[in-house]
Motif scaffolding. Structure first.
Motif, PDB file in Angstrom:
ATOM      1  N   THR A   1       1.169  -1.269  -0.231  1.00 32.19           N
ATOM      2  CA  THR A   1       0.169  -0.465   0.327  1.00 32.19           C
ATOM      3  C   THR A   1       1.037   0.882   0.191  1.00 32.19           C
ATOM      4  O   THR A   1       2.557   1.213   0.084  1.00 32.19           O
ATOM      5  CB  THR A   1      -0.614   0.146   1.330  1.00 32.19           C
ATOM      6  N   PRO A   2       0.367   2.523  -0.003  1.00 32.10           N
ATOM      7  CA  PRO A   2       1.097   4.150  -0.241  1.00 32.10           C
ATOM      8  C   PRO A   2       1.446   4.059   0.994  1.00 32.10           C
ATOM      9  O   PRO A   2       0.980   3.597   2.166  1.00 32.10           O
ATOM     10  CB  PRO A   2       0.505   4.855  -0.627  1.00 32.10           C
TER      11      PRO A   2
ATOM     12  N   VAL B   1       2.056   5.798   4.874  1.00 32.63           N
ATOM     13  CA  VAL B   1       1.395   6.661   5.409  1.00 32.63           C
ATOM     14  C   VAL B   1       3.073   6.380   6.946  1.00 32.63           C
ATOM     15  O   VAL B   1       3.724   6.301   7.297  1.00 32.63           O
ATOM     16  CB  VAL B   1       0.412   6.278   6.059  1.00 32.63           C
TER      17      VAL B   1
ATOM     18  N   VAL C   1      -6.593   0.829  -0.732  1.00 36.12           N
ATOM     19  CA  VAL C   1      -7.205   2.291  -0.696  1.00 36.12           C
ATOM     20  C   VAL C   1      -7.957   2.963  -1.154  1.00 36.12           C
ATOM     21  O   VAL C   1      -8.617   2.539  -1.713  1.00 36.12           O
ATOM     22  CB  VAL C   1      -5.752   2.856  -1.927  1.00 36.12           C
TER      23      VAL C   1
ATOM     24  N   ASP D   1      -6.499  10.789  -1.560  1.00 35.67           N
ATOM     25  CA  ASP D   1      -6.509   8.836  -0.223  1.00 35.67           C
ATOM     26  C   ASP D   1      -6.085   8.776   0.637  1.00 35.67           C
ATOM     27  O   ASP D   1      -5.528   8.901   1.175  1.00 35.67           O
ATOM     28  CB  ASP D   1      -5.513   8.914  -1.404  1.00 35.67           C
ATOM     29  N   TYR D   2      -6.447   7.271   1.642  1.00 34.99           N
ATOM     30  CA  TYR D   2      -6.670   6.863   3.176  1.00 34.99           C
ATOM     31  C   TYR D   2      -6.347   5.464   2.338  1.00 34.99           C
ATOM     32  O   TYR D   2      -7.105   4.426   1.512  1.00 34.99           O
ATOM     33  CB  TYR D   2      -7.973   6.925   4.079  1.00 34.99           C
ATOM     34  N   VAL D   3      -4.968   4.511   2.922  1.00 34.45           N
ATOM     35  CA  VAL D   3      -5.137   3.574   3.051  1.00 34.45           C
ATOM     36  C   VAL D   3      -6.444   3.417   4.468  1.00 34.45           C
ATOM     37  O   VAL D   3      -5.613   3.694   5.690  1.00 34.45           O
ATOM     38  CB  VAL D   3      -3.269   3.362   3.658  1.00 34.45           C
TER      39      VAL D   3
ATOM     40  N   VAL E   1      -2.680   8.960   3.059  1.00 40.84           N
ATOM     41  CA  VAL E   1      -1.637   8.711   2.382  1.00 40.84           C
ATOM     42  C   VAL E   1      -0.667  10.002   2.313  1.00 40.84           C
ATOM     43  O   VAL E   1      -0.933  11.171   2.415  1.00 40.84           O
ATOM     44  CB  VAL E   1      -2.225   8.672   0.884  1.00 40.84           C
TER      45      VAL E   1
END
Length: 531
Positions: free
Chosen positions: A373-374, A376, A414, A445-447, A516
């Motif tokens: 995932t991206p 954080v 995401v 965007d949120y993980v 993110v």
């Protein structure tokens, strides 16, 4: 570049234009009237001259003029009379159209007929509104004598004297109009400035001072006219605005004071609730410790019983230690700064750690979603603590439900959701305001990490209290009720949020959202406590 004129310049320009146009029009009409009257007097003089010539030629013979010597004398006298009055160009024409007597050369140019009585016709040559009276008047008069009843006299009346006089008149009118215009414009500007411009400027200056914060300023316009009435109304309005602003400032101070009191009350209430919860949670093991110590002080039945009491005593002290440590985790900020973390990797490590835990015996864990995932910004250890706490809660919920299916499902990925940080109020002076991009962006965007269980779910009343400290749905002695409270405090400190959904009889799902690429220092836990 567009030229912007003030009201004074516009009014002065209007006065100049109107005055110049008015004086110019009056001068132009005056010159034309004088020219017309002058030409009219020339026509009257021409009529007198024709009557004189008719009188002087009234005794001429009726027979043909050719060869009649007696007819030449009256014509010569008439010609002399014409020259005497300034007419140097003329012709005497008989009934047959033959010229009897001529002096000069007549120029029969096209002109405008300005007078025609039948016996006398006057044509103006070269005249017009802008050309002046013209060059000369061409006069045609019938000779009504006894001998030459159908003959005529044609002559030219020069207008040189009128043109010369009108040139002087034009110069006089021009300078007169210029002087009048100057006087009218000067007095107009003076009275305009005194009666209109100065009061308007006073109003403008007062308005600027009031807008700059000098609420006590007023416009000083003593005029007793419409502008004076406007200034009086303006002053009344300014007074009311001053009163309203002072009232608003007073109310704002009261509101700030009440808000601070309310915040203190909420903080004290939260601290009081925590203290009451801690006292309640610690009270039970402390009571047990006190009882065990009392028994030991009186003397136990034997070594085995004494050892059992000491073990129980150590267990109760351990419970107190756990409660105190968990509370310190809430009240104490992280000692490690946030750094980029791959959520998927942390989730895998947490799942591997709890897989061998006794509470996960007989429970299957399914992990799906993105393998990477991206990044954080968060303390990796804190995130692992949150995930493990959610996994253990899910395992307890599955075991308590006693269903045939014992499974926990974990998912990462995401999602887009509204910006959380921009919507949070700032409770401290050093809180960083949301950036313009965060405020204007409806979502980002949120993980996310979701942990779903197949337990029995929660009631509506339990759902409302799920994040309150010391609230738990587990059996007495099985939990402190601080797990979800601590997890929520950790995630909120890093700009995230925990959401959940539950359905009684089917299970619950808890979802952690972290922004993110949001590299920021975590907020202190007392901020979360105050909330």
């Amino acid at each position: 570049m567009k030229l912007i004129l003030g009201i004074r310049a516009q009014l002065v320009a209007g006065i100049v234009l109107l005055t110049t146009a008015g004086i110019g029009l009056i001068g132009f009409l005056s010159v034309n009237i004088v020219e017309t009257r002058s030409v009219y007097w020339k026509i009257i003089e021409a009529g007198h001259t024709v009557r004189l010539v008719r009188f002087m030629t009234s005794g001429m013979k009726e027979q043909s003029l050719a060869g009649v010597a007696d007819n030449l004398k009256p014509l010569s006298l008439a010609a002399a009379a014409l020259r005497e009055v300034g007419i140097d160009t003329f012709e005497f024409i008989d009934a047959g159209g033959a010229v009897i007597l001529r002096q000069g050369k007549l120029s029969r140019e096209v002109g405008k007929v300005i007078y025609d009585s039948g016996a006398l016709k006057v044509i103006s040559v070269g005249s017009g509104w802008l050309a002046g009276p013209g060059e000369y008047l061409y006069v045609i008069a019938a000779m009504r004598g006894e001998g030459v009843k159908s003959g005529k006299l044609e002559f030219i009346v020069p207008l040189t004297d009128i043109n010369n006089d009108m040139s002087v008149v034009r110069q006089f009118i021009f300078f007169y109009a210029l002087l009048d215009s100057f006087i009218i414009i000067a007095f107009g500007i003076y009275f305009l400035s005194r009666l209109v411009i100065n009061p308007v400027r006073a109003l403008e200056a007062a308005a600027k001072r009031i807008s700059g914060g000098a609420l006590g300023e007023r416009a000083d316009v003593p005029a007793e006219n419409e502008l004076g009435a406007l200034a009086a109304s303006f002053n009344v309005m300014a007074g009311r605005v001053e009163e309203e602003i002072k009232t608003l400032e007073r109310m704002n101070l009261e509101l700030v004071s009440k808000e601070e009191e309310l915040l203190r009350s909420k903080t004290l209430a939260a601290v009081g609730g925590l203290a009451a919860g801690i006292a309640h949670e610690i009270g039970n093991p402390l009571g047990a410790v006190h009882g065990y110590i009392d028994i030991l002080s009186k003397g136990a039945g034997g070594k085995a019983e004494e050892k059992d009491l000491l073990e129980r005593l150590a267990k109760e002290v351990g419970r107190i230690d756990v409660i105190v440590r968990e509370f310190l985790d809430v009240a104490r900020p992280s000692s490690r700064p946030p750094h980029p973390v791959d959520v998927s990797s942390v989730v895998k490590e947490a799942v591997s750690a709890v897989a061998v835990h006794k509470d996960f015996k007989g429970i299957s864990v399914t992990v799906k979603g993105a393998t990477q995932t991206p990044l954080v910004a968060i303390d990796e250890g804190k995130l692992r603590q949150v995930v493990i706490n959610l996994l253990l809660n899910a395992a307890h919920a599955v075991k308590d439900a006693r269903k045939d299916v014992s499974a926990v499902m974990v998912e990462t990925g995401v999602r887009k959701r509204p910006v959380t940080r921009a919507l949070m109020p700032h409770r401290r002076r050093d809180d960083q305001p949301a950036t313009a991009a965060e405020v204007s962006a409806p979502e980002k965007d949120y993980v996310f990490v979701s942990v779903a269980d197949a337990g029995s779910g929660m009631t509506e009343q339990e759902s409302r209290k799920i994040f309150e400290p010391f609230f738990t749905t587990k059996e007495v002695g099985s939990g402190t009720g601080l797990g979800l409270f601590i997890s929520q405090s950790i995630i909120k400190a890093y700009g995230g949020v925990i959401e959940f959904a539950t359905k009684q009889g089917e299970g619950s799902v808890f979802i952690v959202f972290l922004p993110v690429g949001q590299w920021q220092e975590p907020e202190r836990a007392e901020n979360a406590v105050g909330e």
